[in-house]
Design an enzyme around this catalytic site. Structure first.
Site, PDB file in Angstrom:
ATOM      1  N   ASP A 144       0.858  -1.121  -0.117  1.00  0.00           N
ATOM      2  CA  ASP A 144       0.177   0.073  -0.044  1.00  0.00           C
ATOM      3  C   ASP A 144       0.679   1.138   0.049  1.00  0.00           C
ATOM      4  O   ASP A 144       1.835   1.350   0.806  1.00  0.00           O
ATOM      5  CB  ASP A 144      -0.850   0.097   1.201  1.00  0.00           C
ATOM      6  CG  ASP A 144      -2.089  -0.969   1.148  1.00  0.00           C
ATOM      7  OD1 ASP A 144      -2.272  -1.523   0.263  1.00  0.00           O
ATOM      8  OD2 ASP A 144      -2.842  -1.214   2.113  1.00  0.00           O
ATOM      9  N   HIS A 150      -6.338   2.518  -4.412  1.00  0.00           N
ATOM     10  CA  HIS A 150      -6.237   2.404  -2.973  1.00  0.00           C
ATOM     11  C   HIS A 150      -6.922   3.875  -2.583  1.00  0.00           C
ATOM     12  O   HIS A 150      -6.731   4.163  -1.439  1.00  0.00           O
ATOM     13  CB  HIS A 150      -5.152   2.422  -2.282  1.00  0.00           C
ATOM     14  CG  HIS A 150      -4.638   2.177  -0.867  1.00  0.00           C
ATOM     15  ND1 HIS A 150      -5.781   1.248  -0.165  1.00  0.00           N
ATOM     16  CD2 HIS A 150      -3.865   2.550   0.131  1.00  0.00           C
ATOM     17  CE1 HIS A 150      -5.515   1.264   1.035  1.00  0.00           C
ATOM     18  NE2 HIS A 150      -4.447   1.925   1.163  1.00  0.00           N
ATOM     19  N   HIS A 166      -7.581   8.473   0.972  1.00  0.00           N
ATOM     20  CA  HIS A 166      -7.592   7.497   2.079  1.00  0.00           C
ATOM     21  C   HIS A 166      -8.786   8.092   3.009  1.00  0.00           C
ATOM     22  O   HIS A 166      -8.403   7.993   4.049  1.00  0.00           O
ATOM     23  CB  HIS A 166      -6.444   7.540   2.590  1.00  0.00           C
ATOM     24  CG  HIS A 166      -5.785   6.258   3.168  1.00  0.00           C
ATOM     25  ND1 HIS A 166      -5.999   5.885   4.296  1.00  0.00           N
ATOM     26  CD2 HIS A 166      -5.222   5.348   2.475  1.00  0.00           C
ATOM     27  CE1 HIS A 166      -5.376   4.821   4.557  1.00  0.00           C
ATOM     28  NE2 HIS A 166      -4.998   4.294   3.666  1.00  0.00           N
ATOM     29  N   TYR A 185      -7.447   1.921   4.950  1.00  0.00           N
ATOM     30  CA  TYR A 185      -7.546   1.439   6.214  1.00  0.00           C
ATOM     31  C   TYR A 185      -8.215   0.133   6.615  1.00  0.00           C
ATOM     32  O   TYR A 185      -8.110  -0.446   7.655  1.00  0.00           O
ATOM     33  CB  TYR A 185      -8.336   2.241   7.582  1.00  0.00           C
ATOM     34  CG  TYR A 185      -8.276   3.683   7.467  1.00  0.00           C
ATOM     35  CD1 TYR A 185      -7.120   4.323   7.959  1.00  0.00           C
ATOM     36  CD2 TYR A 185      -8.942   4.628   6.604  1.00  0.00           C
ATOM     37  CE1 TYR A 185      -6.952   5.695   7.911  1.00  0.00           C
ATOM     38  CE2 TYR A 185      -8.497   5.835   6.668  1.00  0.00           C
ATOM     39  CZ  TYR A 185      -7.547   6.581   7.281  1.00  0.00           C
ATOM     40  OH  TYR A 185      -7.250   7.931   7.159  1.00  0.00           O
ATOM     41  N   HIS A 202       3.756  -2.107   3.151  1.00  0.00           N
ATOM     42  CA  HIS A 202       3.848  -0.899   2.893  1.00  0.00           C
ATOM     43  C   HIS A 202       5.133  -0.367   2.132  1.00  0.00           C
ATOM     44  O   HIS A 202       5.989  -0.836   2.655  1.00  0.00           O
ATOM     45  CB  HIS A 202       3.456  -0.108   4.142  1.00  0.00           C
ATOM     46  CG  HIS A 202       2.101  -0.367   4.815  1.00  0.00           C
ATOM     47  ND1 HIS A 202       1.993  -1.568   5.274  1.00  0.00           N
ATOM     48  CD2 HIS A 202       0.846   0.227   4.427  1.00  0.00           C
ATOM     49  CE1 HIS A 202       0.687  -1.683   5.883  1.00  0.00           C
ATOM     50  NE2 HIS A 202      -0.180  -0.631   5.219  1.00  0.00           N
TER      51      HIS A 202
END
Length: 255
Positions: free
Chosen positions: A63, A114, A118, A155, A208
């Site tokens: 991510d 993604h 966010h 998340y 990540h």
């Protein structure tokens, strides 16, 4: 003459026990009746956590939402082991680091969605979710030439209406079944041990791109998985297409 009343009174406790056992048996039988279970089950809309596979394929994913210190290092490490991964990038990150998005794509990695900023998607309406995802898709496609087909919730948060919105776009929501916990700042050895212990055929591993010890941990993880006979492929090559189901654990299963 036989006194039935006396016999019943004397054996009342035994009869009561037998009645209780019979009642329990009837209840148990009803609970395990497929028709009743099917009728009472609650439908859930779920992302894909992992995939049921007979071969030894699995995926590593990253991510990218904020930092960009290690993206090129990760590309170099993955290239060293001839591994192609899936990177889920946030639209705001694409705006800041378009050269990294291009580098990922040029290196043969999947660049997937993604979200645009966010946000907490469970707080958004369906039309807001679709608009957010679409904005990020456009930014990625402008650089890579390919419109993302996979989406990872910010998340890792979702509910039925979030997944239904993603599905309505013809995209597949992707979660993970192996969390490296690199985002917690744990040591490289802990990250490596955790992933190698938990990964199995059909797994999707979460990393990540800007976690402190991921570049240090990644070579040992890739070497360990390859030594175990796993083929590491992008998620689009891991998931099933056509007719499939997703069980209550999030495992995608073929019919």
């Amino acid at each position: 003459m036989i006194d039935l009343g006396s016999i019943i009174r004397k054996n009342r406790k035994k009869l009561s026990l037998i009645g209780t056992i019979l009642a329990a048996a009837l209840i148990l039988g009803a609970v395990n009746d497929p028709m009743i279970v099917g009728a009472s089950a609650v439908r859930r809309s779920l992302p894909v956590y992992c995939v049921q596979r007979d071969d030894k394929k699995m995926s590593v994913s990253f991510d990218a939402a904020w930092g960009n210190e290690d993206t090129q290092t990760l590309i170099d490490i993955l290239d060293r082991y001839s591994v192609k991964a899936t990177f889920f990038v946030v639209g705001d990150w694409v705006d800041k680091y378009p050269e990294s998005v291009k580098a990922l794509s040029d290196a043969g990695h999947e660049v997937m969605n993604h979200s645009s900023s966010h946000a907490h998607f469970s707080k958004l309406r369906e039309d807001e979710i679709v608009a957010d995802i679409s904005r990020c898709n456009e930014k990625i496609a402008k650089i890579t030439g390919a419109v993302p087909t996979l989406f990872r919730c910010p998340y890792g948060e979702y509910d039925d209406h979030v997944i239904d919105a993603v599905n309505s776009m013809g995209m597949t929501a992707i979660q993970w079944d192996v969390d490296s916990l690199d985002w917690k700042g744990i040591s490289a050895s802990e990250i490596q041990e955790r992933v190698l212990k938990k990964a199995e055929s059909g797994s999707i591993v979460l990393f990540h791109n800007a976690a402190e010890h991921t570049p240090e941990a990644l070579p040992g993880i890739l070497e360990g998985l390859i030594a175990k006979g796993y083929e590491l492929v992008p998620i689009s090559q891991l998931i099933l297409t056509g007719d499939y189901t997703i069980d209550n654990t999030g495992r995608q299963c073929g019919k």
